[in-house]
Design an enzyme around this catalytic site. Structure first.
Site, PDB file in Angstrom:
ATOM      1  N   GLY A  34      -4.842   0.983   5.020  1.00 38.55           N
ATOM      2  CA  GLY A  34      -3.741   0.719   5.941  1.00 38.55           C
ATOM      3  C   GLY A  34      -4.165  -0.025   7.189  1.00 38.55           C
ATOM      4  O   GLY A  34      -3.508  -0.979   7.623  1.00 38.55           O
ATOM      5  N   GLU A  94      10.201   2.198  10.333  1.00 38.06           N
ATOM      6  CA  GLU A  94      11.179   3.286  10.196  1.00 38.06           C
ATOM      7  C   GLU A  94      10.376   4.569  10.277  1.00 38.06           C
ATOM      8  O   GLU A  94       9.579   4.869   9.392  1.00 38.06           O
ATOM      9  CB  GLU A  94      11.944   3.161   8.875  1.00 38.06           C
ATOM     10  CG  GLU A  94      13.129   4.098   8.769  1.00 38.06           C
ATOM     11  CD  GLU A  94      12.876   5.253   7.837  1.00 38.06           C
ATOM     12  OE1 GLU A  94      12.615   6.367   8.369  1.00 38.06           O
ATOM     13  OE2 GLU A  94      12.924   5.073   6.617  1.00 38.06           O
ATOM     14  N   GLY A 131      -4.831   3.470  -1.457  1.00 39.66           N
ATOM     15  CA  GLY A 131      -5.765   3.970  -0.471  1.00 39.66           C
ATOM     16  C   GLY A 131      -5.073   4.697   0.658  1.00 39.66           C
ATOM     17  O   GLY A 131      -3.839   4.747   0.723  1.00 39.66           O
ATOM     18  N   ASP A 132      -5.874   5.265   1.537  1.00 37.12           N
ATOM     19  CA  ASP A 132      -5.303   5.976   2.676  1.00 37.12           C
ATOM     20  C   ASP A 132      -5.218   5.047   3.886  1.00 37.12           C
ATOM     21  O   ASP A 132      -5.548   3.858   3.802  1.00 37.12           O
ATOM     22  CB  ASP A 132      -6.108   7.238   2.986  1.00 37.12           C
ATOM     23  CG  ASP A 132      -7.579   6.944   3.254  1.00 37.12           C
ATOM     24  OD1 ASP A 132      -7.924   5.786   3.573  1.00 37.12           O
ATOM     25  OD2 ASP A 132      -8.393   7.881   3.153  1.00 37.12           O
ATOM     26  N   GLY A 133      -4.785   5.597   5.007  1.00 35.00           N
ATOM     27  CA  GLY A 133      -4.601   4.773   6.192  1.00 35.00           C
ATOM     28  C   GLY A 133      -5.874   4.115   6.691  1.00 35.00           C
ATOM     29  O   GLY A 133      -5.919   2.887   6.868  1.00 35.00           O
ATOM     30  N   PRO A 134      -6.939   4.893   6.936  1.00 33.30           N
ATOM     31  CA  PRO A 134      -8.163   4.272   7.448  1.00 33.30           C
ATOM     32  C   PRO A 134      -8.784   3.256   6.496  1.00 33.30           C
ATOM     33  O   PRO A 134      -9.309   2.229   6.935  1.00 33.30           O
ATOM     34  CB  PRO A 134      -9.095   5.481   7.649  1.00 33.30           C
ATOM     35  CG  PRO A 134      -8.174   6.642   7.852  1.00 33.30           C
ATOM     36  CD  PRO A 134      -7.007   6.363   6.962  1.00 33.30           C
ATOM     37  N   GLU A 137       9.840  17.169  14.449  1.00 31.06           N
ATOM     38  CA  GLU A 137      10.252  16.944  13.067  1.00 31.06           C
ATOM     39  C   GLU A 137       9.452  17.887  12.171  1.00 31.06           C
ATOM     40  O   GLU A 137       8.232  17.771  12.047  1.00 31.06           O
ATOM     41  CB  GLU A 137      10.002  15.490  12.666  1.00 31.06           C
ATOM     42  CG  GLU A 137      10.534  15.149  11.291  1.00 31.06           C
ATOM     43  CD  GLU A 137      10.354  13.678  10.949  1.00 31.06           C
ATOM     44  OE1 GLU A 137      11.253  13.117  10.304  1.00 31.06           O
ATOM     45  OE2 GLU A 137       9.319  13.101  11.338  1.00 31.06           O
ATOM     46  N   CYS A 177      13.414  11.904   6.429  1.00 28.58           N
ATOM     47  CA  CYS A 177      13.363  11.573   7.850  1.00 28.58           C
ATOM     48  C   CYS A 177      14.743  11.572   8.497  1.00 28.58           C
ATOM     49  O   CYS A 177      14.870  11.821   9.694  1.00 28.58           O
ATOM     50  CB  CYS A 177      12.677  10.228   8.043  1.00 28.58           C
ATOM     51  SG  CYS A 177      13.316   8.920   6.986  1.00 28.58           S
ATOM     52  N   LYS A 188       0.861  -1.180   0.000  1.00 30.72           N
ATOM     53  CA  LYS A 188       0.000   0.000   0.000  1.00 30.72           C
ATOM     54  C   LYS A 188       0.898   1.231   0.000  1.00 30.72           C
ATOM     55  O   LYS A 188       1.443   1.630   1.018  1.00 30.72           O
ATOM     56  CB  LYS A 188      -0.919   0.048   1.208  1.00 30.72           C
ATOM     57  CG  LYS A 188      -2.001   1.149   1.050  1.00 30.72           C
ATOM     58  CD  LYS A 188      -2.512   1.674   2.354  1.00 30.72           C
ATOM     59  CE  LYS A 188      -1.662   2.759   2.947  1.00 30.72           C
ATOM     60  NZ  LYS A 188      -1.620   4.015   2.145  1.00 30.72           N
TER      61      LYS A 188
END
Length: 478
Positions: free
Chosen positions: A207, A245, A201-204, A378, A279, A170
């Site tokens: 993911g 990570e 797709g997105d997280g909800p 960050e 990052c 994903k």
């Protein structure tokens, strides 16, 4: 305009089961440049089922068969380098020189390294009468970020393939184009049906179902620490392996020598690369407090050399990825001003002449203290901070005074001193004088995650270890 409404599942491009799509916005123009299907739990179920079915066969393939597939992927990848670069520029605003250079080059470099490692990797080892066997862990859910798409897809997909795992990828919803092209590359290279599967797709929507899925044996995630914590929670009920990570706030200790100005300038230039959306970027430059004036002058000059603009032109950096990212960075820059840091270059607002697009001024703060927000959080934008230290012990103390531990940097003419300082930094990846190595382990301490990627070290998290006792009792007794 790009339109990707199918997912790659079981070796075929199939219609998404969910009814939703999402628009992809070009960050340089703020205009819609594509439309992508949004995956659902049902799409994830279908992809995981395909991966589980394929695992029985792929997991028992030999080294040479996997090498042949990986070499075929490398051939196809090189053919599609231009397509990948164009997609990167469009979806995340990477300048053409960066997209077609380091961004695409990282994917090829990691693939070549995976091939090299697989050629000699020891999947079995005799220890007396016991045989220690390393076997593929199973079906892997791979969730990748938008900032270095090819790097992060490469360091997950290729070790998984090399070790005999099957997978569902994903990609980030902010950089879906490159994931789609990667699926085309793997299909053209002859990766067996179901070994690699793609759901957008997105997280909800995708993911969460992937990380919580009982048919997934391992989750490998790269992204924010906040999201990583949620993924670990979702995965916990299945007791599946989770490697992550996550975020970073990496120190760059510039030692007190004749190269200070040049090393400060180099660190600032590195920080600005990819619009600061890295990052592991050296976001905290640590310099001798007594030489703050020299460091400020060098940093200002370096920041002013960073050209910003249309990523299709000859510029160093393009926009940041989205409106929300732009607003977050603007708020943190203002926070730096409000908390009393010295604004050396840049500041809030877009660069002159750029009225549209998510462009951020290359910004440098000096006289920063390590308790300021811009030294703790960050920022993920082209914002460098300069912190003074009294001596090397003080520099190391400041460097390690963070909840993160992804990367660190040490720059100095005295290599022995630089090496000694590098050993003291609590981070998983420390570069001495801009060292770089595809074979180095990459990953974090503390809230920067767990597990390691890159080179041989990237294979280990995809393997289970089995001990077969009494495997060779006659040999052991002789």
């Amino acid at each position: 305009m790009r339109e990707y409404l199918k997912f790659y599942i079981g070796g075929e491009w199939v219609d998404a089961l969910g009814p939703h799509t999402m628009d992809i916005v070009n960050p340089a123009t703020e205009e819609v440049c594509g439309r992508v299907a949004v995956g659902s739990a049902a799409d994830v179920d279908r992809a995981v089922a395909a991966a589980r079915k394929a695992f029985a066969g792929w997991s028992v393939t030999g080294r040479e068969e996997r090498l042949e597939v990986l070499r075929s992927i490398l051939d196809e990848y090189q053919k599609r380098g231009g397509d990948l670069a164009a997609a990167l520029t469009e979806e995340m605003g990477a300048p053409a020189s960066l997209a077609g250079g380091f961004q695409v080059g990282l994917g090829a470099g990691h693939l070549a390294k995976a091939i090299e490692v697989l050629e000699d990797f020891a999947f079995e080892e005799r220890r007396g009468a016991t045989l220690v066997v390393k076997e593929p862990i199973g079906v892997c859910g791979l969730i990748t970020p938008w900032n270095w798409p090819m790097n992060q897809i490469a360091v997950k997909v290729f070790p998984a393939l090399a070790t005999g795992c099957t997978m569902v990828l994903k990609p980030s919803e902010r950089s879906p184009f490159t994931g789609q092209i990667m699926a085309e590359i793997l299909g053209a290279a002859g990766v067996p049906a179901g070994v690699f599967n793609l759901v957008q797709g997105d997280g909800p929507s995708a993911g969460v179902p992937l990380s919580a899925h009982p048919g997934v044996d391992m989750i490998s995630f790269t992204g924010s620490t906040r999201a990583g914590i949620e993924i670990a929670r979702n995965a916990a009920s299945g007791v599946k392996r989770v490697t992550q990570e996550l975020g970073g706030k990496s120190p760059n200790i510039v030692l007190d020598d004749e190269d200070l100005a040049a090393n400060v300038a180099a660190g600032v230039a590195t920080m600005m690369g990819n619009s600061g959306q890295t990052c592991s970027a050296p976001s905290r430059t640590l310099v001798p407090a007594a030489r703050m004036g020299e460091a400020v002058a060098a940093a200002r000059e370096a920041a002013e050399r960073v050209t910003v603009g249309d990523p299709n032109g000859d510029v160093v950096i393009g926009p940041v990825v989205s409106a929300s990212q732009f607003e977050k960075i603007q708020a943190l820059i203002q926070k730096g001003v409000d908390e009393g840091a010295t604004l050396v270059a840049g500041g809030t607002g877009r660069p002159d002449g750029l009225e549209k697009g998510y462009y951020v001024k290359p910004t440098v703060f000096a006289n920063v203290t390590n308790d300021m927000t811009i030294a703790r959080e960050e920022i993920f934008g082209p914002v460098a901070t300069i912190i003074g230290y009294d001596d090397v012990d003080h520099a190391v103390e400041i460097a390690n005074d963070t909840e993160y531990g992804l990367a660190g940097y040490v720059a100095g003419a005295d290599l022995d001193q630089a090496r000694a300082v590098a050993r003291r930094i609590r981070a998983g990846w420390v570069a001495v004088n801009d060292g770089f190595d595809f074979g180095s382990p990459f990953g974090g301490y503390k809230k920067s995650g767990n597990g390691r990627e890159w080179g041989e070290f990237g294979f280990h998290d995809y393997l289970e270890i089995k001990g077969i006792l009494g495997y060779a009792p006659d040999d052991a007794a002789s």
